[in-house]
Design a protein around this motif. Structure first.
Motif, PDB file in Angstrom:
ATOM      1  N   LYS A   1     -31.522  22.922 -43.297  1.00  0.00           N
ATOM      2  CA  LYS A   1     -30.704  23.528 -42.251  1.00  0.00           C
ATOM      3  C   LYS A   1     -30.936  22.789 -40.944  1.00  0.00           C
ATOM      4  O   LYS A   1     -31.924  22.070 -40.775  1.00  0.00           O
ATOM      5  N   ILE A   2     -30.010  22.998 -40.006  1.00  0.00           N
ATOM      6  CA  ILE A   2     -30.182  22.551 -38.621  1.00  0.00           C
ATOM      7  C   ILE A   2     -30.113  23.790 -37.752  1.00  0.00           C
ATOM      8  O   ILE A   2     -29.111  24.519 -37.751  1.00  0.00           O
ATOM      9  N   LEU A   3     -31.190  24.049 -37.052  1.00  0.00           N
ATOM     10  CA  LEU A   3     -31.284  25.184 -36.141  1.00  0.00           C
ATOM     11  C   LEU A   3     -30.846  24.725 -34.759  1.00  0.00           C
ATOM     12  O   LEU A   3     -31.333  23.709 -34.256  1.00  0.00           O
ATOM     13  N   VAL A   4     -29.933  25.461 -34.141  1.00  0.00           N
ATOM     14  CA  VAL A   4     -29.457  25.129 -32.805  1.00  0.00           C
ATOM     15  C   VAL A   4     -29.875  26.252 -31.866  1.00  0.00           C
ATOM     16  O   VAL A   4     -29.448  27.401 -32.025  1.00  0.00           O
ATOM     17  N   ALA A   5     -30.740  25.929 -30.912  1.00  0.00           N
ATOM     18  CA  ALA A   5     -31.257  26.917 -29.966  1.00  0.00           C
ATOM     19  C   ALA A   5     -30.526  26.798 -28.642  1.00  0.00           C
ATOM     20  O   ALA A   5     -30.147  25.698 -28.216  1.00  0.00           O
ATOM     21  N   GLY A   6     -30.344  27.928 -27.975  1.00  0.00           N
ATOM     22  CA  GLY A   6     -29.681  27.903 -26.684  1.00  0.00           C
ATOM     23  C   GLY A   6     -29.750  29.245 -25.995  1.00  0.00           C
ATOM     24  O   GLY A   6     -30.180  30.250 -26.576  1.00  0.00           O
ATOM     25  N   GLN A   7     -29.336  29.271 -24.752  1.00  0.00           N
ATOM     26  CA  GLN A   7     -29.265  30.520 -24.005  1.00  0.00           C
ATOM     27  C   GLN A   7     -28.271  31.453 -24.699  1.00  0.00           C
ATOM     28  O   GLN A   7     -27.161  31.040 -25.030  1.00  0.00           O
ATOM     29  N   PRO A   8     -28.633  32.709 -24.976  1.00  0.00           N
ATOM     30  CA  PRO A   8     -27.745  33.598 -25.736  1.00  0.00           C
ATOM     31  C   PRO A   8     -26.329  33.689 -25.182  1.00  0.00           C
ATOM     32  O   PRO A   8     -25.354  33.633 -25.948  1.00  0.00           O
ATOM     33  N   GLU A   9     -26.199  33.821 -23.878  1.00  0.00           N
ATOM     34  CA  GLU A   9     -24.860  33.938 -23.297  1.00  0.00           C
ATOM     35  C   GLU A   9     -24.052  32.655 -23.539  1.00  0.00           C
ATOM     36  O   GLU A   9     -22.840  32.707 -23.823  1.00  0.00           O
ATOM     37  N   TYR A  10     -24.709  31.523 -23.456  1.00  0.00           N
ATOM     38  CA  TYR A  10     -24.034  30.244 -23.678  1.00  0.00           C
ATOM     39  C   TYR A  10     -23.588  30.118 -25.134  1.00  0.00           C
ATOM     40  O   TYR A  10     -22.460  29.678 -25.415  1.00  0.00           O
ATOM     41  N   LEU A  11     -24.453  30.474 -26.060  1.00  0.00           N
ATOM     42  CA  LEU A  11     -24.094  30.388 -27.473  1.00  0.00           C
ATOM     43  C   LEU A  11     -22.915  31.305 -27.796  1.00  0.00           C
ATOM     44  O   LEU A  11     -22.026  30.932 -28.569  1.00  0.00           O
ATOM     45  N   GLN A  12     -22.895  32.507 -27.226  1.00  0.00           N
ATOM     46  CA  GLN A  12     -21.787  33.415 -27.467  1.00  0.00           C
ATOM     47  C   GLN A  12     -20.466  32.819 -26.983  1.00  0.00           C
ATOM     48  O   GLN A  12     -19.416  33.011 -27.597  1.00  0.00           O
ATOM     49  N   GLN A  13     -20.521  32.071 -25.899  1.00  0.00           N
ATOM     50  CA  GLN A  13     -19.319  31.477 -25.332  1.00  0.00           C
ATOM     51  C   GLN A  13     -18.845  30.241 -26.103  1.00  0.00           C
ATOM     52  O   GLN A  13     -17.653  29.921 -26.082  1.00  0.00           O
ATOM     53  N   HIS A  14     -19.771  29.563 -26.797  1.00  0.00           N
ATOM     54  CA  HIS A  14     -19.435  28.253 -27.352  1.00  0.00           C
ATOM     55  C   HIS A  14     -19.594  28.121 -28.867  1.00  0.00           C
ATOM     56  O   HIS A  14     -19.285  27.059 -29.414  1.00  0.00           O
ATOM     57  N   TRP A  15     -20.064  29.155 -29.566  1.00  0.00           N
ATOM     58  CA  TRP A  15     -20.362  28.970 -30.986  1.00  0.00           C
ATOM     59  C   TRP A  15     -19.123  28.589 -31.797  1.00  0.00           C
ATOM     60  O   TRP A  15     -19.220  27.830 -32.764  1.00  0.00           O
ATOM     61  N   GLN A  16     -17.963  29.096 -31.413  1.00  0.00           N
ATOM     62  CA  GLN A  16     -16.765  28.769 -32.178  1.00  0.00           C
ATOM     63  C   GLN A  16     -16.415  27.289 -32.068  1.00  0.00           C
ATOM     64  O   GLN A  16     -16.027  26.657 -33.052  1.00  0.00           O
ATOM     65  N   GLN A  17     -16.570  26.721 -30.855  1.00  0.00           N
ATOM     66  CA  GLN A  17     -16.344  25.289 -30.692  1.00  0.00           C
ATOM     67  C   GLN A  17     -17.405  24.470 -31.418  1.00  0.00           C
ATOM     68  O   GLN A  17     -17.121  23.396 -31.964  1.00  0.00           O
ATOM     69  N   MET A  18     -18.633  24.980 -31.443  1.00  0.00           N
ATOM     70  CA  MET A  18     -19.708  24.292 -32.153  1.00  0.00           C
ATOM     71  C   MET A  18     -19.423  24.241 -33.653  1.00  0.00           C
ATOM     72  O   MET A  18     -19.663  23.234 -34.319  1.00  0.00           O
ATOM     73  N   ALA A  19     -18.904  25.330 -34.194  1.00  0.00           N
ATOM     74  CA  ALA A  19     -18.720  25.447 -35.640  1.00  0.00           C
ATOM     75  C   ALA A  19     -17.398  24.865 -36.125  1.00  0.00           C
ATOM     76  O   ALA A  19     -17.269  24.511 -37.305  1.00  0.00           O
ATOM     77  N   ALA A  20     -16.405  24.750 -35.243  1.00  0.00           N
ATOM     78  CA  ALA A  20     -15.031  24.432 -35.655  1.00  0.00           C
ATOM     79  C   ALA A  20     -14.891  23.179 -36.521  1.00  0.00           C
ATOM     80  O   ALA A  20     -14.179  23.204 -37.538  1.00  0.00           O
ATOM     81  N   PRO A  21     -15.546  22.058 -36.189  1.00  0.00           N
ATOM     82  CA  PRO A  21     -15.337  20.847 -37.018  1.00  0.00           C
ATOM     83  C   PRO A  21     -15.843  20.971 -38.446  1.00  0.00           C
ATOM     84  O   PRO A  21     -15.491  20.147 -39.296  1.00  0.00           O
ATOM     85  N   PHE A  22     -16.656  22.008 -38.724  1.00  0.00           N
ATOM     86  CA  PHE A  22     -17.311  22.119 -40.029  1.00  0.00           C
ATOM     87  C   PHE A  22     -16.802  23.321 -40.828  1.00  0.00           C
ATOM     88  O   PHE A  22     -17.370  23.661 -41.866  1.00  0.00           O
ATOM     89  N   GLU A  23     -15.729  23.950 -40.342  1.00  0.00           N
ATOM     90  CA  GLU A  23     -15.167  25.095 -41.045  1.00  0.00           C
ATOM     91  C   GLU A  23     -14.716  24.680 -42.439  1.00  0.00           C
ATOM     92  O   GLU A  23     -14.036  23.676 -42.624  1.00  0.00           O
TER      93      GLU A  23
END
Length: 279
Positions: free
Chosen positions: A160-182
Motif C-alpha cells: 500500500k501507499i499511505l498518504v498523510a495530510g491535514q484532515p481538512e485538506y484531505l477532505q477537500q482534495h481526496w477526490q482529485q487524488m483518487a480520480a486518475p486511479f478509479e
C-alpha cells in the motif's frame, strides 16, 4: 460457538493511549486458551502489529495478522503468508508522482524501513505540530528514511501507499487524488489524516476469506470488532459484527451489536455478554 475473534487495532483493541487494557487482555487470553483464533486486522504493516500480538501471546496461539488493510494475511507464529496482493512498480510510481500535486506526505515501506520525501512533514493535531511521517514509522517499529523523489526511488512492489495530510485538506482534495486511479486501485480514508491506496479489490474481508478457507473456519463462527470505515466490510462479513461505542455512524448503523468504547473495555464487555463460555 465462535472460533475466531477479528480485531481492528486503533480505536478498537487499544484505548486512546494505544494500550491494550488489562480487562481486554484477560478476556482475549481466555478465549485463546479455549482454542479461539485471534486475528489482528489493521491498516498497519505487519511489523506494526507485533507489539500488540506479543501482549496477547499470539505467537504461541497461531494468531493471524491481516495487515495493510487486507493486502497481506499471515500466521504470526510460522510466518506463513496466506494471502498477498501488491501494487505494481508502475502503479506505485504513478501514485507517488500524482501526489506531488498535493500538500501531502506519501509513506511506504520495505524491510525495516519506511520512506518519505520529508521526514519532518508536519500537520496540526490537538493544537500542536505533529511530525506524522516520523510517528508512523516509529509507531510501527520501522526506521524512517528520507528520499529525494518517491516516484523515481520506488523500484519494488508495495502492499500500500499511505498518504498523510491535514484532515481538512484531505477532505477537500481526496477526490482529485483518487480520480486518475478509479477502477484500477482501491483507495480510502483509514483515519482523518490518512488516505491509502491499495490494489483493486483489497479489503480486510477478502484476506479473511482466503485465510479462513485454508483454516477451515466459517464466517458464521466469527465475531468482529471495529470502529472505522475500513472495518465496515469485516463487520458485515463476520457472523457477528460489533461496533465500538466510538465508531463512526456508518459502522454503527451496519453492525449487529454496539458495545462500549475503546476506552471502556468495549471488546471485553461484548464478549462477556455475547460469549461468556469463552471467558
Amino acid at each position: 460457538m465462535y472460533q475466531a475473534i477479528l480485531l481492528d487495532i486503533d480505536g478498537t483493541l487499544t484505548n486512546d493511549q494505544k494500550q491494550i487494557t488489562p480487562r481486554t487482555r484477560e478476556a482475549l487470553m481466555a478465549a485463546q486458551d479455549k482454542g479461539v483464533v485471534l486475528v489482528l486486522a489493521s491498516g498497519r504493516a505487519n511489523m506494526g502489529l507485533t507489539g500488540f500480538a506479543d501482549v496477547l501471546d499470539m505467537k504461541s496461539h497461531n494468531g493471524v495478522f491481516v495487515c495493510f488493510n487486507g493486502a497481506k494475511a499471515m500466521n504470526y507464529q510460522t510466518g506463513e503468508v496466506y494471502f498477498q496482493q501488491t501494487l505494481s512498480v508502475e502503479q506505485g510510481k504513478r501514485v507517488l508522482e500524482h501526489m506531488h500535486e498535493f500538500d501531502v506526505c506519501p509513506i511506504y515501506d520495505r524491510g525495516a524501513y519506511m520512506y518519505a520525501e520529508n521526514a519532518f512533514f508536519t500537520i496540526e493535531r490537538d493544537g500542536a505540530p505533529w511530525h506524522i511521517a516520523e510517528y508512523e514509522a516509529h509507531n510501527n517499529n520501522y526506521l524512517l528514511c528520507e528520499v529525494a523523489n518517491n516516484a523515481t526511488f520506488l523500484d519494488w512492489e508495495v502492499n500500500k501507499i499511505l498518504v498523510a495530510g491535514q484532515p481538512e485538506y484531505l477532505q477537500q482534495h481526496w477526490q482529485q487524488m483518487a480520480a486518475p486511479f478509479e477502477g484500477e486501485l482501491s483507495s480510502m480514508f483509514t483515519a482523518p489524516f490518512y488516505y491509502e491506496f491499495t490494489p483493486l479489490g483489497v479489503d480486510k474481508t477478502r484476506a479473511l476469506g482466503k485465510t479462513f478457507a485454508r483454516l477451515g473456519i466459517s464466517p458464521a463462527h466469527t465475531i468482529a470488532f471495529g470502529d472505522a470505515q475500513n472495518d465496515l466490510t469485516m463487520l458485515q462479513w463476520a457472523g457477528t459484527g460489533v461496533a465500538m461505542g466510538n465508531a463512526v455512524d456508518e459502522v454503527r448503523a451496519a453492525a449487529d451489536e454496539i458495545t462500549l468504547s475503546n476506552n471502556e473495555d468495549g471488546i471485553a464487555a461484548a464478549l462477556e455478554r455475547l460469549a461468556p463460555k469463552l471467558l
